[in-house]
Design a protein around this motif. Structure first.
Motif, PDB file in Angstrom:
ATOM      1  N   GLN A 149      41.962  28.722   1.669  1.00  0.00           N
ATOM      2  CA  GLN A 149      40.769  29.570   1.794  1.00  0.00           C
ATOM      3  C   GLN A 149      39.895  29.073   2.948  1.00  0.00           C
ATOM      4  O   GLN A 149      39.416  29.867   3.763  1.00  0.00           O
ATOM      5  CB  GLN A 149      40.010  29.524   0.465  1.00  0.00           C
ATOM      6  N   VAL A 150      39.714  27.755   3.019  1.00  0.00           N
ATOM      7  CA  VAL A 150      38.890  27.151   4.069  1.00  0.00           C
ATOM      8  C   VAL A 150      39.499  27.441   5.447  1.00  0.00           C
ATOM      9  O   VAL A 150      38.813  27.906   6.361  1.00  0.00           O
ATOM     10  CB  VAL A 150      38.751  25.629   3.838  1.00  0.00           C
TER      11      VAL A 150
ATOM     12  N   ARG B  28      34.092  41.030  -0.941  1.00  0.00           N
ATOM     13  CA  ARG B  28      34.121  39.729  -0.270  1.00  0.00           C
ATOM     14  C   ARG B  28      33.211  38.728  -0.973  1.00  0.00           C
ATOM     15  O   ARG B  28      32.242  39.097  -1.633  1.00  0.00           O
ATOM     16  CB  ARG B  28      33.737  39.897   1.200  1.00  0.00           C
TER      17      ARG B  28
ATOM     18  N   ARG C 185      41.637  26.036  17.188  1.00  0.00           N
ATOM     19  CA  ARG C 185      41.365  26.763  18.424  1.00  0.00           C
ATOM     20  C   ARG C 185      42.652  27.045  19.195  1.00  0.00           C
ATOM     21  O   ARG C 185      42.830  28.114  19.780  1.00  0.00           O
ATOM     22  CB  ARG C 185      40.413  25.943  19.301  1.00  0.00           C
TER      23      ARG C 185
ATOM     24  N   SER D  79      34.314  27.546  -1.335  1.00  0.00           N
ATOM     25  CA  SER D  79      35.461  26.796  -1.853  1.00  0.00           C
ATOM     26  C   SER D  79      35.021  25.492  -2.527  1.00  0.00           C
ATOM     27  O   SER D  79      35.704  24.984  -3.405  1.00  0.00           O
ATOM     28  CB  SER D  79      36.454  26.497  -0.728  1.00  0.00           C
TER      29      SER D  79
ATOM     30  N   GLN E  85      37.027  35.148  16.288  1.00  0.00           N
ATOM     31  CA  GLN E  85      35.869  35.952  16.682  1.00  0.00           C
ATOM     32  C   GLN E  85      35.182  35.340  17.906  1.00  0.00           C
ATOM     33  O   GLN E  85      34.743  36.059  18.802  1.00  0.00           O
ATOM     34  CB  GLN E  85      34.884  36.061  15.520  1.00  0.00           C
ATOM     35  N   ALA E  86      35.133  33.996  17.929  1.00  0.00           N
ATOM     36  CA  ALA E  86      34.494  33.316  19.068  1.00  0.00           C
ATOM     37  C   ALA E  86      35.268  33.569  20.362  1.00  0.00           C
ATOM     38  O   ALA E  86      34.699  33.503  21.456  1.00  0.00           O
ATOM     39  CB  ALA E  86      34.374  31.819  18.793  1.00  0.00           C
TER      40      ALA E  86
ATOM     41  N   HIS F  47      28.649  31.888  13.803  1.00  0.00           N
ATOM     42  CA  HIS F  47      29.777  32.330  12.995  1.00  0.00           C
ATOM     43  C   HIS F  47      29.419  33.509  12.096  1.00  0.00           C
ATOM     44  O   HIS F  47      28.282  33.667  11.669  1.00  0.00           O
ATOM     45  CB  HIS F  47      30.320  31.172  12.170  1.00  0.00           C
TER      46      HIS F  47
ATOM     47  N   ALA G  37      38.602  39.750  13.741  1.00  0.00           N
ATOM     48  CA  ALA G  37      39.454  39.149  12.714  1.00  0.00           C
ATOM     49  C   ALA G  37      38.680  39.027  11.419  1.00  0.00           C
ATOM     50  O   ALA G  37      37.455  38.938  11.434  1.00  0.00           O
ATOM     51  CB  ALA G  37      39.910  37.759  13.158  1.00  0.00           C
ATOM     52  N   ARG G  38      39.392  39.033  10.287  1.00  0.00           N
ATOM     53  CA  ARG G  38      38.741  38.683   9.019  1.00  0.00           C
ATOM     54  C   ARG G  38      39.740  37.948   8.141  1.00  0.00           C
ATOM     55  O   ARG G  38      40.958  38.105   8.258  1.00  0.00           O
ATOM     56  CB  ARG G  38      38.153  39.881   8.286  1.00  0.00           C
ATOM     57  N   SER G  39      39.202  37.131   7.254  1.00  0.00           N
ATOM     58  CA  SER G  39      40.042  36.375   6.332  1.00  0.00           C
ATOM     59  C   SER G  39      40.384  37.223   5.107  1.00  0.00           C
ATOM     60  O   SER G  39      39.613  38.090   4.698  1.00  0.00           O
ATOM     61  CB  SER G  39      39.320  35.109   5.888  1.00  0.00           C
TER      62      SER G  39
ATOM     63  N   ALA H 253      39.362  32.694  11.237  1.00  0.00           N
ATOM     64  CA  ALA H 253      38.713  33.989  11.516  1.00  0.00           C
ATOM     65  C   ALA H 253      37.489  33.767  12.406  1.00  0.00           C
ATOM     66  O   ALA H 253      37.278  34.491  13.389  1.00  0.00           O
ATOM     67  CB  ALA H 253      38.325  34.681  10.216  1.00  0.00           C
ATOM     68  N   ILE H 254      36.687  32.752  12.082  1.00  0.00           N
ATOM     69  CA  ILE H 254      35.503  32.434  12.897  1.00  0.00           C
ATOM     70  C   ILE H 254      35.922  32.097  14.328  1.00  0.00           C
ATOM     71  O   ILE H 254      35.334  32.577  15.308  1.00  0.00           O
ATOM     72  CB  ILE H 254      34.716  31.254  12.273  1.00  0.00           C
ATOM     73  N   THR H 255      36.961  31.283  14.447  1.00  0.00           N
ATOM     74  CA  THR H 255      37.411  30.839  15.771  1.00  0.00           C
ATOM     75  C   THR H 255      37.945  32.011  16.592  1.00  0.00           C
ATOM     76  O   THR H 255      37.687  32.100  17.802  1.00  0.00           O
ATOM     77  CB  THR H 255      38.490  29.751  15.601  1.00  0.00           C
TER      78      THR H 255
ATOM     79  N   GLU I  50      32.638  34.998   6.769  1.00  0.00           N
ATOM     80  CA  GLU I  50      33.655  33.943   6.811  1.00  0.00           C
ATOM     81  C   GLU I  50      33.051  32.610   6.364  1.00  0.00           C
ATOM     82  O   GLU I  50      33.698  31.829   5.661  1.00  0.00           O
ATOM     83  CB  GLU I  50      34.255  33.831   8.215  1.00  0.00           C
TER      84      GLU I  50
ATOM     85  N   ALA J 283      33.540  25.480  14.669  1.00  0.00           N
ATOM     86  CA  ALA J 283      34.402  26.608  15.044  1.00  0.00           C
ATOM     87  C   ALA J 283      33.630  27.583  15.917  1.00  0.00           C
ATOM     88  O   ALA J 283      34.161  28.107  16.897  1.00  0.00           O
ATOM     89  CB  ALA J 283      34.933  27.310  13.790  1.00  0.00           C
ATOM     90  N   SER J 284      32.383  27.829  15.586  1.00  0.00           N
ATOM     91  CA  SER J 284      31.532  28.683  16.418  1.00  0.00           C
ATOM     92  C   SER J 284      30.099  28.565  15.939  1.00  0.00           C
ATOM     93  O   SER J 284      29.827  28.775  14.765  1.00  0.00           O
ATOM     94  CB  SER J 284      31.992  30.143  16.338  1.00  0.00           C
TER      95      SER J 284
ATOM     96  N   GLY K 247      39.121  31.136   6.635  1.00  0.00           N
ATOM     97  CA  GLY K 247      37.774  31.447   7.118  1.00  0.00           C
ATOM     98  C   GLY K 247      37.520  30.835   8.490  1.00  0.00           C
ATOM     99  O   GLY K 247      36.977  31.482   9.388  1.00  0.00           O
ATOM    100  N   LEU K 248      37.934  29.576   8.654  1.00  0.00           N
ATOM    101  CA  LEU K 248      37.675  28.890   9.927  1.00  0.00           C
ATOM    102  C   LEU K 248      38.442  29.534  11.083  1.00  0.00           C
ATOM    103  O   LEU K 248      37.918  29.672  12.188  1.00  0.00           O
ATOM    104  CB  LEU K 248      38.041  27.403   9.812  1.00  0.00           C
TER     105      LEU K 248
ATOM    106  N   ALA L  68      33.192  32.536   2.694  1.00  0.00           N
ATOM    107  CA  ALA L  68      34.539  32.283   2.163  1.00  0.00           C
ATOM    108  C   ALA L  68      34.867  30.793   2.250  1.00  0.00           C
ATOM    109  O   ALA L  68      35.466  30.219   1.345  1.00  0.00           O
ATOM    110  CB  ALA L  68      35.582  33.099   2.932  1.00  0.00           C
ATOM    111  N   VAL L  69      34.459  30.169   3.346  1.00  0.00           N
ATOM    112  CA  VAL L  69      34.737  28.741   3.544  1.00  0.00           C
ATOM    113  C   VAL L  69      33.900  27.891   2.579  1.00  0.00           C
ATOM    114  O   VAL L  69      34.427  27.060   1.832  1.00  0.00           O
ATOM    115  CB  VAL L  69      34.428  28.323   5.004  1.00  0.00           C
TER     116      VAL L  69
ATOM    117  N   LEU M 156      41.983  36.526   1.161  1.00  0.00           N
ATOM    118  CA  LEU M 156      42.494  35.609   0.139  1.00  0.00           C
ATOM    119  C   LEU M 156      43.546  36.333  -0.688  1.00  0.00           C
ATOM    120  O   LEU M 156      43.616  37.571  -0.675  1.00  0.00           O
ATOM    121  CB  LEU M 156      41.333  35.125  -0.731  1.00  0.00           C
TER     122      LEU M 156
END
Lengths: 420, 420
Positions: free
Chosen positions: B75-76, A146, B20, A72, B86-87, A61, B92-94, B82-84, A65, A57-58, B79-80, A68-69, B96
Motif C-alpha cells: 500500500q505504501v 478512496r 524515481r 497504513s 505525478q511529479a 504530493h 497516476a493513481r494507486s 503514484a506521487i512520484t 495518495e 517523493a514530491s 502511493g509513493l 493511502a500511504v 489497493l
C-alpha cells in the motif's frame, strides 16, 4: 455490563511490548464483562516516516495518495493488537476505516467524519462477544472509495465518533499523562489533576494550547454527550487510576470559577499603525490573510493618537508570521497604513472556567494581579467562559503561576502528590 | 498503442531514489503512447519487518490479522510511486487490492486469486489516460471483506493476473537480473541469457530452483497466454534491454533440445531399507508426511538385495528433513523397515527443454557425461520436458557446468558479453 471505547496513542503502541501492555488494559475491561472497541494510532515515529517519504517523493504530493500511504500506519497497529489480544485469550479482530465503514468527506489529509455505520461493530459485540480493534485516524470517501485521513491527532476524533456510533457508555482516551491538569505541570509544579471538567471548558483548553485532546474530538464528545475519560496508558493495567472525566457541566457538582490556565507559545503579533479609517478596512486586511489560510486570532482596533486613523493589532500562528507580513507589505497601498510592527516573542495565556458566566470581575482581578507583578498586557480577548491575554514570552511562567495561584488552583498541601 | 503491465519488486522500490527510477521506466512507456498498469512490491526489508512484528506479537498469529499487517507494505509503495509519477507529469493513481477488487479465496497468507474485475482499470486507461499503480501481493476475500495476501513472491502473480484481466498485450516483470539465463551465472560464468523461453520450460525452471519468477505466476501466464518479459529494473530507463520473453512454444523459432540447467540445494534424501513388501506400503509412508504438509519429490522404489523386501528412496525439502525423520521413526513398526538412512548434503540438478519431447536419449547422454566425471547419481526422475538427478552437493558446480556445456548452452565466443 457497559460498552466502552478505549483509545491508545502512538507512544502507547510504540513497540510490541507496549502493545502487550495495551492488550492487558483491554483484557481487564473484557474480564469485567464489558463490550470493548479499541481505537489505535500508528506506532510512534511511523507516521513521521511515512510523511517524510511522501515529501521526498514530491513536496507537492497528491493528498489522496498521501492518505493511502499514511493510513497504513494505523492498519499495522490494529492487526498487531488483534494478534496480541488473541494471544491473551481475548477474541478480537481488526477493522480498517473502509471495512466499518467510517465515512468522511473528500477533504483528504484533514477529512471530517460524515457518518459511521455502527451495525457491524455492534454485531461483533452482541453476537460474537468480540473486541473490535479499529485503525484510528482513517476513513473512506464513499463517493470515490478512496482512503481518507482525519489529520494529525485524528485518532481521538475516531474514538469519540465511534463511541457515539455504537452508543458507548464511555470513551477512555489513554495517553502519556494521567488526566487533565489545571495547567502544564512542567511550568507550575503545583498544578493539580482535575477529576472532572466540562466539555465547554475542555474545548477552550484544547483550542488554547492544552495538547491533551484534539479540539475536534472534544466538539464531537460535546455534541453527542460522550462521557470521555483522559487517563494514563502507563498505569499498571491491574490497578489503573480513573483519570479526568470530561462531561456535561450538570454532572460537575462543585464548580470552580476558573478550572484551568492554558498557554500557547505558538503566537506572533502584528500591529498596523495609522491605518486610514475607511469602510472595508477589516476586509482589506483579513481577507487576503484568510485566502492564504492564515488563522487570525485576537483582533484589537483602537483609534490612533491623531484620531483620524486607527491602529489594528492581531495575532497569527508563529508559523504563519513571515507569510502574513509579506502579504500585508505587498498590500500596503491598498490597505493604507503608516507602519507595520511585529513580534514573535509573545505568548497567549488563557484562564478558563464555566464559573465566569455567573461571577463578575474574574478577568479584572487577573489583570490587577499581573500588573502588580509588572507584566504588561499587549492584547486581551474574552468570551463567556474564558479570557486570554497576550504578553511578552519571558513572563510566561510568572504569569501562569500568578493566575494559577490567584484562582485557587494550586494543589492543597494535604492532597496526595501526583504521580504522573 | 499497446496495453502493458509492468511489475517491480522490492529491491527496485527500496527507497525514493529507486522509486524515481521506476517512474522513469513507466514514463518511457507512457511517452511511447502505451496504456500502463504498474504492480509494486513492498520496499525491500519492509515485509520482513512487518512479519517479525507479527511473530513477536504471537508465534501462532491469526493469518487474517497477519494479512492486514503485511499488506500495508505494498500500500505504501503504491502511493509513493503514484506521487512520484505525478511529479514527473504522468497522471497516476494507486489501487489497493480491495479497491479494484482482486478477489481471492479465504486462504489467508497464501490466497489464490479467484477473479479480477478489470472494468475500473480499463476505465482509468480509456477515459482518464491514467496510469494504474497497483499494490501487489494482496487481494480481498469477498465473502468476509478482509484483506488477503498471496504468499511470498505473490506480486509476480498479481501482475500476470492483472495482465490477463485487462487483456494486456504484454507483462514486463522487472527484476534485479536482465533476463532468464541458461543456468545461474554465479555457477557457470559462461551462462547466457535466453531471448525466449516457453511457458512450459519456465514453469519447470521455476519449480526446479530458478528463482527468477514465482511458479504460480508462470502457470497463470501459460493458462491465459500472457506474453511475459523478464527484464532488469537497473537498466537505463532511456535505453533498456529487452530481457527474456516467456511465450508459447510456437513463438520460438529455433528450439534448443535443452534450454536450461536448474538446481536446488534445498533438498534432503531419505532411504528406507528393507521395507516389508506389503499392500499399502506407499500410503503408510507418504500419507503421514502429506498430513504434516511435507512435500515429497523424487521417489524411487527398488527391490532390496534379499528380494523379499524393497528399498524406498525419496527427497523432501531440507527444512522438512528433521520432521520427516521423526514421523517415519515413530511409525517404524507400522511401516516395517530395517533402517532409515538420510542425507542433507545433496543437490537436485535438472535439465529442461521442450526439445526433449522429440529427441530420444537426451537424458542418457547426460548420465554418461556425469559418469565420465566420476559423479555418482543417487536418484533420477524424468518428465516429458526435463530430467532431474540427485547427487552429492560437493559435485554441484562440476555437474552443472558439465551438462551446460554438453547441451550446447555455453556462450559463443562471438557473443557480446552479458552486463548483468
Amino acid at each position: 455490563m457497559a460498552r466502552l471505547v478505549l483509545k491508545f496513542g502512538g507512544t502507547s503502541v510504540a513497540n510490541i511490548e507496549r502493545i502487550r501492555n495495551v492488550a492487558r488494559h483491554v483484557k481487564r475491561e473484557v474480564d469485567a464483562g464489558h463490550q470493548v472497541a479499541v481505537v489505535v494510532s500508528a506506532m510512534s515515529g511511523k507516521t513521521n516516516e511515512l510523511v517524510a517519504w511522501c515529501r521526498e517523493a514530491s513536496p507537492m504530493h497528491d493528498a489522496r495518495e498521501y492518505d493511502a500511504v499514511v493510513a497504513s500506519g494505523e492498519q499495522v497497529t490494529a492487526g498487531l493488537l488483534a494478534i496480541t489480544l488473541q494471544a491473551l485469550g481475548v477474541d478480537a479482530r481488526s477493522w480498517l476505516g473502509w471495512q466499518i465503514p467510517i465515512q468522511t468527506d473528500g477533504a483528504h489529509g484533514a477529512a471530517r467524519i460524515t457518518g459511521i455505520d455502527g451495525a457491524r461493530l455492534i454485531e461483533a459485540f452482541d453476537k460474537h462477544n468480540q473486541v473490535a480493534v479499529i485503525a484510528g485516524f482513517q476513513g473512506i470517501d464513499e463517493t470515490t472509495g478512496r482512503i481518507t485521513t482525519l489529520g494529525r491527532g485524528g485518532s481521538d476524533t475516531s474514538a469519540v465518533a465511534i463511541a457515539a456510533a455504537v452508543h458507548a457508555d464511555r470513551c477512555d482516551i489513554y495517553t502519556d499523562v494521567d488526566g487533565v491538569y489545571t495547567t502544564d505541570p512542567r511550568v507550575v509544579p503545583n498544578a493539580s489533576r482535575l477529576d472532572r471538567v466540562s466539555f465547554e471548558e475542555m474545548l477552550e483548553m484544547a483550542s488554547l494550547g492544552a495538547k491533551v485532546l484534539q479540539v475536534r474530538s472534544v466538539e464531537l464528545a460535546m455534541i453527542h454527550k460522550v462521557r470521555t475519560f483522559v487517563r494514563s496508558s502507563f498505569d499498571d493495567p491491574d490497578a489503573p487510576r480513573p483519570g479526568t472525566l470530561i462531561c456535561d457541566e450538570e454532572d460537575i457538582l462543585e464548580q470552580q470559577v476558573v478550572t484551568g490556565i492554558a498557554f500557547s507559545r505558538d503566537e506572533a503579533q502584528i500591529t498596523l499603525r495609522r491605518v486610514a479609517d475607511h469602510p472595508g478596512i477589516a476586509a482589506s486586511i483579513f481577507g487576503p490573510l484568510a485566502d492564504a489560510n492564515i488563522n487570525v486570532d485576537m483582533i484589537i482596533q483602537v483609534e490612533s493618537d491623531d484620531t483620524t486613523t486607527t491602529d489594528i493589532t492581531f495575532t497569527v500562528p508563529a508559523s504563519s508570521y513571515a507569510l502574513a507580513r509579506q502579504i500585508l507589505e505587498e498590500r500596503r497601498d491598498t490597505i493604507r497604513y503608516a507602519t507595520l510592527q511585529g513580534a514573535t516573542d509573545v505568548v497567549k495565556i488563557s484562564a478558563i472556567g464555566i464559573g465566569m458566566r455567573s461571577h463578575a470581575g474574574v478577568a479584572a482581578k487577573g489583570f490587577r494581579a499581573l500588573a502588580a507583578k509588572g507584566i504588561n498586557i499587549r492584547a486581551i480577548t474574552t468570551s463567556e467562559i474564558k479570557f486570554s491575554i497576550l504578553i511578552d514570552s519571558e513572563y510566561t511562567e510568572l504569569a501562569v503561576r500568578t493566575l494559577h495561584s490567584l484562582y485557587g488552583l494550586d494543589k492543597k498541601p494535604d492532597e496526595t502528590p501526583n504521580e504522573a
